[in-house]
Design a protein around this motif. Structure first.
Motif, mmCIF file in Angstrom:
data_model
loop_
_atom_site.group_PDB
_atom_site.id
_atom_site.type_symbol
_atom_site.label_atom_id
_atom_site.label_comp_id
_atom_site.label_asym_id
_atom_site.label_seq_id
_atom_site.Cartn_x
_atom_site.Cartn_y
_atom_site.Cartn_z
ATOM 1 N N UNK A 43 0.826 -1.203 0.000
ATOM 2 C CA UNK A 43 0.000 0.000 0.000
ATOM 3 C C UNK A 43 0.866 1.261 0.000
ATOM 4 N N UNK A 44 1.904 1.272 0.783
ATOM 5 C CA UNK A 44 2.808 2.430 0.848
ATOM 6 C C UNK A 44 3.496 2.646 -0.489
ATOM 7 N N UNK A 45 3.939 1.549 -1.121
ATOM 8 C CA UNK A 45 4.598 1.673 -2.425
ATOM 9 C C UNK A 45 3.639 2.221 -3.468
ATOM 10 N N UNK A 46 2.365 1.790 -3.434
ATOM 11 C CA UNK A 46 1.364 2.314 -4.371
ATOM 12 C C UNK A 46 1.167 3.816 -4.176
ATOM 13 N N UNK A 47 1.067 4.219 -2.921
ATOM 14 C CA UNK A 47 0.866 5.643 -2.622
ATOM 15 C C UNK A 47 2.049 6.495 -3.057
ATOM 16 N N UNK A 48 3.227 5.955 -2.975
ATOM 17 C CA UNK A 48 4.418 6.706 -3.388
ATOM 18 C C UNK A 48 4.437 6.921 -4.903
ATOM 19 N N UNK A 49 3.925 5.951 -5.649
ATOM 20 C CA UNK A 49 3.925 6.061 -7.111
ATOM 21 C C UNK A 49 2.944 7.111 -7.605
ATOM 22 N N UNK A 50 1.942 7.434 -6.803
ATOM 23 C CA UNK A 50 0.935 8.402 -7.218
ATOM 24 C C UNK A 50 1.482 9.746 -7.176
#
Length: 50
Positions: A43-50
């Motif tokens: 989830x954290x990695x997804x949020x960073x990509x945004x």
């Protein structure tokens, strides 16, 4: 306070299937903590990509 989870695969590596099944049923086991940790990391990695 930090929300870090200090669990690695080594904590439950080499366990027999029966032992893993027992840990899967226990909500406070290392296996379930590792599952929460990996889901949180994704989830954290997804949020960073945004």
């Amino acid at each position: 306070m930090s929300k870090s989870i200090h669990i690695t695969k080594r904590n439950f590596k080499g366990l027999h299937k029966e032992e893993l099944d027992e840990q899967a049923q226990d909500p406070n086991s290392e296996l379930n903590q590792w599952a929460k940790k990996s889901a949180l990391k994704k989830e954290i990695k997804k949020n960073r990509k945004r």
